[in-house]
Design an enzyme around this catalytic site. Structure first.
Site, PDB file in Angstrom:
ATOM      1  N   ASP A 175       0.878  -1.174   0.000  1.00  0.00           N
ATOM      2  CA  ASP A 175       0.000   0.000   0.000  1.00  0.00           C
ATOM      3  C   ASP A 175       0.911   1.218   0.000  1.00  0.00           C
ATOM      4  O   ASP A 175       1.746   1.362   0.884  1.00  0.00           O
ATOM      5  CB  ASP A 175      -0.875   0.030   1.261  1.00  0.00           C
ATOM      6  CG  ASP A 175      -1.993  -1.002   1.216  1.00  0.00           C
ATOM      7  OD1 ASP A 175      -2.357  -1.435   0.110  1.00  0.00           O
ATOM      8  OD2 ASP A 175      -2.497  -1.381   2.292  1.00  0.00           O
ATOM      9  N   ASP A 202     -13.503  -2.686  -2.011  1.00  0.00           N
ATOM     10  CA  ASP A 202     -13.366  -2.568  -0.559  1.00  0.00           C
ATOM     11  C   ASP A 202     -14.756  -2.698   0.037  1.00  0.00           C
ATOM     12  O   ASP A 202     -15.672  -1.978  -0.338  1.00  0.00           O
ATOM     13  CB  ASP A 202     -12.750  -1.219  -0.193  1.00  0.00           C
ATOM     14  CG  ASP A 202     -11.370  -1.037  -0.822  1.00  0.00           C
ATOM     15  OD1 ASP A 202     -10.645  -2.050  -0.940  1.00  0.00           O
ATOM     16  OD2 ASP A 202     -11.031   0.089  -1.207  1.00  0.00           O
TER      17      ASP A 202
END
Lengths: 252, 209
Positions: free
Chosen positions: A11, A130
């Site tokens: 990330d 998500d």
């Protein structure tokens, strides 16, 4: 036999690898080039690189970091973050990405998935979603880095994305992300058994048994993790050896 | 000099990154004269058959590639670059280059499609010379990285030197004279893939002597 895949995830924000808990409280986890090289050497099956603030900051992904990282890896390299047009995808493929993951951009404009799939083949379009649990056996899709509840059910969106041409789904549980309490097995099983494309489960890896659970009970085709690898709990090899011992097809 | 053919799609940087690791000079090019001058051509992987053929035709590269391969130029096709060698693909029902007899078919829906991940290559039909050179230090049933919904079915089964199973058995490595093609991505298959790429380059230069 096709093996299950273990995928470390970088990330990214401002050129650094970070890792948060439930999409907040980010901690620095190191340099992407160093980590990419390490995971490649340890036997990772693939590497995922997500520029997690590109959409919220309304900017394009950092191409030079993608290029530098790509040069380090001999394994497949998926890149995502802030993709809004097929041209963004072309640029990433030119910079060394093998697959491109789209999330908010695809939700706002599902045609983006078909445009990209028609141009580059659906095998290189990863739909990243998500998801947060909003009730018993109920999961909604969240966009803009997990900030906005779309009110749309995860399964509905997953199926629609596959019809549009997504070749793979990267399914992240926001609730479990960074908590090390295990993957969301129910969510993953429901999605993976109802779509025709491979599903990568993400969010919650903490123990070795979590990987076995998500690949067997959760029916995931691949398991993605970040914290446990970045902060040195396990090496990739340790996880893969454990899976092999448990009879899961895996490349050692 | 190796020319990696740029036809608007494909993971071009991945190929050159892999060749750079081997210190093998390569250029990414769509120029007809560069392609004509090159000693070896690589037609890379990622993309859809219809878009791939259209892009080749638009720039006239389809004719150049065909002419060069027929003249005997060494050629490596990867993934879609392998499939385009055949007569026709079920992907968009398009006519391909037709340099090899056979079709490109879609995997049956019993399994997840595309096949994405590491699968084993079983070495078969390979004469000892080919085995020693091409699969030098690569053992039978080694894992390579696949990303495909379609696979090639060559009419002449003797071309198949590597076979893989995904619900059904399919050709994962083929050789015919100056043509080598792989359904998987050697440039993305870790150290073993880089080794295979090196073997292929060596195999090609040995043949020219």
């Amino acid at each position: 036999m096709l093996t299950k895949r273990i995928i470390p995830c970088l990330d990214m924000t401002a050129g650094k690898v970070v890792k948060g808990i439930q999409f907040i409280n980010f901690k620095n986890a190191g340099d992407p080039v160093v980590l990419a090289n390490k995971y490649d050497t340890e036997g990772a099956d693939e590497l995922v690189f997500l520029d997690i603030t590109a959409t919220v900051e309304n900017r394009n992904i950092l191409i030079d970091v993608v290029e530098k990282t790509a040069r380090q890896v001999t394994i497949p390299f998926s890149v995502g973050g802030g993709i809004r047009a097929a041209a963004d995808m072309r640029l990433l493929l030119k910079s060394g990405a093998d697959k491109v993951s789209i999330n908010t951009g695809a939700f706002k404009n599902p045609k983006l998935i078909s445009n990209c799939a028609n141009a580059f083949g659906n095998q290189c379009v990863v739909l990243s979603m998500d998801v947060r649990k909003t009730g018993s056996q109920k999961w909604n899709v969240f966009i803009n880095g997990g900030n906005i509840d779309t009110g749309v059910s995860a399964l509905v969106w997953a199926k629609q994305a596959v019809i549009q041409g997504a070749g793979e789904i990267l399914l992240t549980s926001i609730d479990n992300d960074g908590t090390k309490t295990g993957f969301d097995v129910d969510l993953t099983r429901i999605i993976s058994s109802r779509v025709s494309v491979p599903v990568i489960a993400s969010g919650g890896a903490g123990k070795l048994t979590d990987f076995v659970d998500i690949l067997i009970r959760g029916k995931a085709d691949a398991a993605l993790a970040a914290s446990v690898f970045h902060f040195g709990e396990f090496t990739i090899a340790k996880v893969k050896n454990y899976l092999k011992k448990n009879g899961i097809p895996i490349r050692i | 000099m190796i020319a990696v053919i740029d036809y608007g799609i494909g993971n071009l940087a991945s190929i050159t990154n892999a060749l750079n690791r081997l210190n093998i000079p390569a250029v990414i090019s769509r120029s007809i004269s560069t392609i004509e001058k090159a000693d070896c051509l690589i037609l890379p992987g990622v993309g859809a058959a219809g878009e791939g053929m259209r892009n080749l035709q638009k720039s006239g590269l389809d004719k150049v590639i065909k002419k060069e391969i027929i003249k005997g130029k060494k050629f490596l096709g990867i993934c879609l670059g392998m499939q385009l060698l055949f007569e026709r693909s079920e992907e968009g029902n398009v006519e391909c280059l037709g340099l090899l007899k056979g079709r490109v078919k879609k995997f049956k829906r019993e399994r997840k499609v595309p096949q994405i991940g590491w699968n084993q290559v079983r070495i078969k039909n390979a004469e000892l010379g080919i085995k020693n050179k091409l699969f030098n230090k690569i053992s039978d049933k080694s894992y390579f990285y696949f990303v495909n919904s379609f696979y090639c079915t060559p009419e002449d089964k003797s071309l198949i030197v590597g076979e893989t199973e995904y619900g059904e058995k399919f050709a994962s490595v083929i050789i015919k004279n100056n043509i080598i093609a792989t359904q998987f991505h050697p440039e993305k298959s870790g150290i073993l893939g880089i080794k295979l790429l090196n073997n292929i380059i060596k195999y090609f230069s040995l043949h020219s002597l």
